[in-house]
Design a protein around this motif. Structure first.
Motif, PDB file in Angstrom:
ATOM      1  N   CYS A 114       1.203  -1.090  -0.534  1.00 11.08           N
ATOM      2  CA  CYS A 114      -0.075   0.055  -0.034  1.00 11.08           C
ATOM      3  C   CYS A 114       0.624   1.032   0.082  1.00 11.08           C
ATOM      4  N   ASN A 115       0.417   2.294  -1.259  1.00  6.05           N
ATOM      5  CA  ASN A 115       1.680   3.148  -0.354  1.00  6.05           C
ATOM      6  C   ASN A 115       1.570   4.084   0.436  1.00  6.05           C
ATOM      7  N   TRP A 116      -0.171   4.061   1.366  1.00  2.00           N
ATOM      8  CA  TRP A 116       0.093   5.028   1.890  1.00  2.00           C
ATOM      9  C   TRP A 116       0.307   4.459   3.384  1.00  2.00           C
ATOM     10  N   GLY A 117       0.102   2.780   3.646  1.00  3.12           N
ATOM     11  CA  GLY A 117      -0.224   2.545   4.521  1.00  3.12           C
ATOM     12  C   GLY A 117       1.217   2.025   5.557  1.00  3.12           C
ATOM     13  N   ALA A 118       0.568   2.657   7.175  1.00  4.08           N
ATOM     14  CA  ALA A 118       2.029   1.982   8.145  1.00  4.08           C
ATOM     15  C   ALA A 118       2.624   0.926   8.101  1.00  4.08           C
ATOM     16  N   SER A 119       1.891  -0.313   7.752  1.00  2.00           N
ATOM     17  CA  SER A 119       2.591  -0.938   7.899  1.00  2.00           C
ATOM     18  C   SER A 119       3.018  -1.805   6.204  1.00  2.00           C
ATOM     19  N   ILE A 173       8.824  -2.660   2.939  1.00  2.00           N
ATOM     20  CA  ILE A 173       8.756  -2.568   2.362  1.00  2.00           C
ATOM     21  C   ILE A 173       8.840  -1.685   0.881  1.00  2.00           C
ATOM     22  N   ARG A 174       8.260   0.205   1.143  1.00  2.00           N
ATOM     23  CA  ARG A 174       8.688   0.299   0.874  1.00  2.00           C
ATOM     24  C   ARG A 174      10.051   0.530   0.817  1.00  2.00           C
ATOM     25  N   GLU A 175      10.639   1.437   1.996  1.00  6.34           N
ATOM     26  CA  GLU A 175      11.869   1.245   2.165  1.00  6.34           C
ATOM     27  C   GLU A 175      12.946   0.423   1.614  1.00  6.34           C
ATOM     28  N   PHE A 176      12.500  -1.012   1.352  1.00  4.68           N
ATOM     29  CA  PHE A 176      13.237  -1.601   0.657  1.00  4.68           C
ATOM     30  C   PHE A 176      12.827  -1.608  -1.123  1.00  4.68           C
ATOM     31  N   LEU A 177      11.978  -1.214  -1.679  1.00  9.47           N
ATOM     32  CA  LEU A 177      11.446  -0.871  -2.963  1.00  9.47           C
ATOM     33  C   LEU A 177      12.481   0.212  -3.077  1.00  9.47           C
ATOM     34  N   HIS A 178      12.603   1.452  -2.579  1.00  6.55           N
ATOM     35  CA  HIS A 178      13.631   2.280  -2.565  1.00  6.55           C
ATOM     36  C   HIS A 178      15.147   1.970  -2.938  1.00  6.55           C
ATOM     37  N   GLU A 179      15.541   1.520  -2.136  1.00  7.31           N
ATOM     38  CA  GLU A 179      16.231   2.037  -1.327  1.00  7.31           C
ATOM     39  C   GLU A 179      17.704   0.393  -2.456  1.00  7.31           C
ATOM     40  N   SER A 180      17.083  -1.322  -2.077  1.00  5.14           N
ATOM     41  CA  SER A 180      17.565  -2.413  -2.364  1.00  5.14           C
ATOM     42  C   SER A 180      17.301  -2.712  -3.603  1.00  5.14           C
ATOM     43  N   LEU A 181      16.096  -2.878  -3.685  1.00  4.70           N
ATOM     44  CA  LEU A 181      14.750  -3.472  -5.038  1.00  4.70           C
ATOM     45  C   LEU A 181      16.046  -3.670  -6.286  1.00  4.70           C
ATOM     46  N   ASN A 182      16.679  -2.585  -6.835  1.00  7.35           N
ATOM     47  CA  ASN A 182      17.476  -1.856  -7.347  1.00  7.35           C
ATOM     48  C   ASN A 182      18.744  -3.531  -7.972  1.00  7.35           C
ATOM     49  N   ASN A 229       4.192  -4.413   8.933  1.00  6.27           N
ATOM     50  CA  ASN A 229       5.165  -4.458  10.284  1.00  6.27           C
ATOM     51  C   ASN A 229       6.838  -4.064   9.835  1.00  6.27           C
ATOM     52  N   LEU A 230       7.644  -4.856   8.787  1.00  9.10           N
ATOM     53  CA  LEU A 230       8.762  -5.637   9.201  1.00  9.10           C
ATOM     54  C   LEU A 230       9.749  -4.316   8.724  1.00  9.10           C
ATOM     55  N   THR A 231      10.849  -4.416   8.590  1.00  9.60           N
ATOM     56  CA  THR A 231      11.762  -3.865   8.294  1.00  9.60           C
ATOM     57  C   THR A 231      12.671  -3.716   7.269  1.00  9.60           C
ATOM     58  N   ALA A 232      12.851  -2.617   6.381  1.00 15.66           N
ATOM     59  CA  ALA A 232      13.684  -2.838   5.262  1.00 15.66           C
ATOM     60  C   ALA A 232      14.851  -4.267   5.313  1.00 15.66           C
ATOM     61  N   SER A 233      15.228  -4.067   5.652  1.00  9.76           N
ATOM     62  CA  SER A 233      16.335  -5.652   6.190  1.00  9.76           C
ATOM     63  C   SER A 233      15.588  -6.886   6.707  1.00  9.76           C
ATOM     64  N   GLU A 234      14.167  -6.842   6.777  1.00  9.56           N
ATOM     65  CA  GLU A 234      13.368  -8.092   7.199  1.00  9.56           C
ATOM     66  C   GLU A 234      13.019  -8.060   6.117  1.00  9.56           C
ATOM     67  N   VAL A 235      12.644  -7.417   4.925  1.00  5.91           N
ATOM     68  CA  VAL A 235      11.732  -7.363   3.743  1.00  5.91           C
ATOM     69  C   VAL A 235      12.935  -8.025   3.139  1.00  5.91           C
ATOM     70  N   ALA A 236      14.012  -8.098   3.165  1.00  5.70           N
ATOM     71  CA  ALA A 236      15.124  -8.537   2.170  1.00  5.70           C
ATOM     72  C   ALA A 236      15.515 -10.145   2.979  1.00  5.70           C
ATOM     73  N   VAL A 237      14.999 -10.277   3.654  1.00  6.74           N
ATOM     74  CA  VAL A 237      15.556 -11.669   4.367  1.00  6.74           C
ATOM     75  C   VAL A 237      14.485 -12.128   3.855  1.00  6.74           C
ATOM     76  N   LYS A 238      13.286 -12.200   3.731  1.00  2.00           N
ATOM     77  CA  LYS A 238      11.821 -12.729   2.823  1.00  2.00           C
ATOM     78  C   LYS A 238      12.429 -12.714   2.073  1.00  2.00           C
ATOM     79  N   ALA A 239      12.410 -12.158   1.083  1.00  2.00           N
ATOM     80  CA  ALA A 239      12.617 -11.962  -0.247  1.00  2.00           C
ATOM     81  C   ALA A 239      13.929 -13.271  -0.590  1.00  2.00           C
ATOM     82  N   ASN A 240      15.192 -12.559   0.070  1.00  2.00           N
ATOM     83  CA  ASN A 240      16.139 -14.012  -0.235  1.00  2.00           C
ATOM     84  C   ASN A 240      14.873 -15.609   0.205  1.00  2.00           C
TER      85      ASN A 240
END
Length: 140
Positions: free
Chosen positions: A32-37, A41-50, A88-99
């Motif tokens: 979701c583009n505006w949801g707090a949860s 994932i928004r930080e992960f997409l912005h910083e690490s997805l590339n 409600n996960l941080t960007a680093s935790e999202v990266a772990v789940k993606a891996n």
């Protein structure tokens, strides 16, 4: 010899002959583009997805903006799909789940077929036919 694309009909048994192909075919990031949860994932997409997509050129990536809690969906060569909620996960935790989804095979988890055995005796000792009541013993 030119590199050929992987066809959908390749059997799993042939994987590893010639070249290894990851079982993960596609990763979909839905948030979701505006949801707090969805902050992590928004930080992960912005910083690490590339960087993550450059490290995994054999995987197709899709980003979907949709209301609701964020999830990562993994599609696999065997036709199966796995979904992990990253609410409600941080960007680093999202990266772990993606891996985790990237490295998974797509098969369901199953119990091991071999029972557990031990080289040590049990706490009750070794069973003997004389432990049975006399009326139930085999009489010769």
């Amino acid at each position: 010899m030119p590199v050929q694309s992987v066809r959908r009909g390749i059997s799993v048994a042939r994987n590893g002959v010639g070249a290894f192909v990851l079982p993960c075919r596609k990763l979909t990031f839905r948030f979701c583009n505006w949801g707090a949860s969805s902050v992590g994932i928004r930080e992960f997409l912005h910083e690490s997805l590339n960087k993550f997509s450059k490290e995994n050129p054999g995987i197709e990536f899709e980003v979907i903006k949709k209301h609701g809690h964020p999830v990562i969906i993994g599609d696999y060569l065997n036709g199966k799909q796995k979904v992990i909620c990253v609410r409600n996960l941080t960007a680093s935790e999202v990266a772990v789940k993606a891996n985790l989804l990237r490295d998974a095979s797509g098969r369901k988890l199953a119990r091991a077929k071999n029972p557990v055995s031990s080289i040590n005796d049990g706490p009750r000792g070794i069973w003997s036919p004389f432990h049975v009541l006399e009326q139930y013993r085999h009489k010769v």
